[in-house]
Scaffold this active site. Structure first.
Site, mmCIF file in Angstrom:
data_model
loop_
_atom_site.group_PDB
_atom_site.id
_atom_site.type_symbol
_atom_site.label_atom_id
_atom_site.label_comp_id
_atom_site.label_asym_id
_atom_site.label_seq_id
_atom_site.Cartn_x
_atom_site.Cartn_y
_atom_site.Cartn_z
ATOM 1 N N ASN A 62 -4.897 11.046 5.396
ATOM 2 C CA ASN A 62 -5.820 10.795 4.299
ATOM 3 C C ASN A 62 -7.108 11.562 4.501
ATOM 4 O OD1 ASN A 62 -4.962 8.363 2.356
ATOM 5 N ND2 ASN A 62 -4.115 7.991 4.397
ATOM 6 N N ALA A 106 0.815 -1.215 0.000
ATOM 7 C CA ALA A 106 0.000 0.000 0.000
ATOM 8 C C ALA A 106 0.848 1.264 0.000
ATOM 9 C CB ALA A 106 -0.957 -0.002 1.185
ATOM 10 N N HIS A 152 3.758 5.091 2.806
ATOM 11 C CA HIS A 152 2.604 4.213 2.993
ATOM 12 C C HIS A 152 1.319 5.028 2.898
ATOM 13 C CE1 HIS A 152 -0.023 1.135 4.724
ATOM 14 N NE2 HIS A 152 0.971 0.277 4.547
ATOM 15 N N HIS A 153 0.296 4.425 2.292
ATOM 16 C CA HIS A 153 -0.956 5.152 2.095
ATOM 17 C C HIS A 153 -1.653 5.474 3.418
ATOM 18 C CE1 HIS A 153 -3.900 6.931 -0.367
ATOM 19 N NE2 HIS A 153 -3.966 6.044 -1.317
ATOM 20 N N SER A 154 -1.292 4.799 4.496
ATOM 21 C CA SER A 154 -1.855 5.146 5.800
ATOM 22 C C SER A 154 -1.327 6.488 6.296
ATOM 23 C CB SER A 154 -1.514 4.066 6.834
ATOM 24 O OG SER A 154 -0.109 3.965 7.007
#
Length: 462
Positions: free
Chosen positions: A292, A23, A136-138
């Site tokens: 996000n 991710a 990381h997309h987090s």
């Protein structure tokens, strides 16, 4: 300590439930001139990584997920964990660069350390070098990810003061207490409104969909390609036909996938290609906060149509209808509702969602506004920027559209085994934009004719 929101945590669950998923999202900068020495770049990166506390924090999870994961300072932070050095083999062209980008981005992060990495790539043809900044997309979405990249460039404003706070303040606790006391009153009302607005969005995902080679299990390896278009020309198409840049981009994607489906011997039916289109919910003053803040729409792309302007008109009409339905707001409300609940059931729900074998959505397509000014990195001009989006949950292709300078670049991620024709997608996008430009100059009234036809009867797949 700052907790991860439901969407941030969801990207962690994507990896935990599927060993084939990495991710990470990324920005790839092509830089003029020779690269710096490793010692010079390491010193620069060490200094600039201090511009945001998040870059020196790692994720800490609570036992049994009784509380949301939190960002904590990495007491043993070492810049060496976040820097790699590579070189391209001959002919060191863009194809070789794209292959290396895929290899770099398919690798998972080490969660014992902050979730970002910088990869310097030497020996790019034309006396250039490249750098991949991945996170990381987090930790970031598209907009905050580009802001993170800008912050590592030369002459960046130090934005640490506007970054997310690293510790909860007394005001935060008072806010949480008041929210908890109001929960029995607010929760039922919010839940009812959210579910009512989200029903169409849920149906788009769970209802049966036709079989498609664009949707299915994915492996660990990735392919990567880019399509390059002229931003001034895309703006000319937008102005002539009275649409948006995002409409033009998605129409080009629709045209490219029509070509791909025909090449695979599949009928490009009206219900064949549903796309996950993220929508930014980030306020203008929050672009510097690393987290996000996105929602989503799930429109069907008009792969059944043949004329490029008719495709553009259909995309414009369908996106308008989805906006009127309030899909993005409904999805965002779901996340807000989840944030009000205890984390343990939310974590369980996230796992179930990420494990659901959805068959309806086939492609991710996201539009990220890039830097509005020319950037430099260690004294060299950043000539081009490509973006990379991960794929997961049976979506075999992901496309990130990024503007920079006079270019609008489509970064295309594909599953290695099921998307061998990824270059056909790239060339199809470039041809579609060229065709739209030709019609804009030769037949500027075409859009109004097709818009009336589309509004009267082009199906939306359900």
């Amino acid at each position: 300590m700052t907790g991860l929101g439901p969407l941030d945590s969801g990207f962690m669950e994507l990896e935990d439930t599927d060993r084939h998923v990495s991710a990470g999202i990324g920005a790839v900068a092509i830089v003029a001139g020779p690269p710096p020495t490793r010692a010079e770049f390491t010193a620069m990166l060490a200094e600039r990584s201090g511009r945001d506390p998040r870059l020196r924090q790692r994720v800490q999870r609570a036992p049994w997920d009784i509380a949301a994961p939190v960002w904590v300072d990495d007491s043993s932070f070492d810049i060496g964990h976040h820097l790699r050095w590579m070189a391209l083999p001959e002919p060191a062209d863009e194809a070789a660069l794209c292959e290396l980008i895929a290899v770099v981005m398919e690798e998972r992060f080490d969660r014992d350390h902050p979730l970002w990495q910088c990869v310097v790539i030497e020996h790019l043809a034309g006396g250039r070098w490249a750098v991949v900044v991945k996170a990381h997309h987090s930790m970031v979405d598209g907009i905050s990810g580009i802001t993170m990249f800008e912050r590592l460039c030369d002459e960046s404003v130090d934005l640490a003061a506007t970054s997310a706070p690293t510790k909860d303040s007394p005001t935060d606790w008072r806010r949480l207490l008041v929210r908890g006391l109001r929960l029995p009153i607010d929760l039922p009302r919010t839940a009812l409104a959210t579910v009512r607005a989200a029903v169409p969005l849920i149906l788009d995902v769970v209802l049966p969909a036709p079989d498609s080679s664009l949707n299915g299990p994915i492996g660990r390896q990735r392919r990567y390609a880019v399509a390059k278009t002229s931003l001034p020309e895309v703006r000319e198409i937008r102005t002539t036909f009275g649409v948006t840049i995002n409409d033009v981009a998605l129409a080009a994607v629709a045209s490219a996938f029509r070509t791909v489906l025909l090449g695979r011997g599949e009928e490009p039916r009206a219900d064949k290609l549903r796309v996950l289109a993220p929508v930014s919910m980030r306020a203008s003053g929050a672009k510097n906060i690393l987290d996000n803040r996105v929602s989503a729409m799930l429109p069907l792309l008009p792969v059944e149509l043949t004329h490029p302007v008719e495709q553009l008109a259909a995309v414009h009409t369908r996106l308008s209808r989805h906006k009127v339905r309030g899909e993005a707001g409904a999805a965002n409300s779901f996340l807000g509702l989840a944030d009000r609940l205890p984390f343990a059931p939310v974590a369980l729900a996230l796992r179930l969602v990420t494990m659901y074998p959805q068959h309806s959505v086939s492609v991710l397509a996201t539009n990220v506004p890039g830097p509005k000014h020319r950037l430099h990195l260690h004294g060299g001009e950043v000539l081009e920027i490509f973006a990379y989006a991960p794929i997961a949950m049976r979506l075999r292709t992901g496309i990130t559209v990024l503007s920079y300078g006079d270019q609008l670049v489509f970064g295309i991620t594909g599953d290695y085994d099921s998307t061998p024709d990824i270059d056909l997608i790239a060339s199809g996008i470039e041809k579609a934009v060229a065709e739209l430009l030709r019609h804009a100059r030769q037949d500027p009234d075409a859009a109004s004719r097709y818009l009336s036809i589309v509004a009267e009867g082009v199906p939306e797949g359900r």
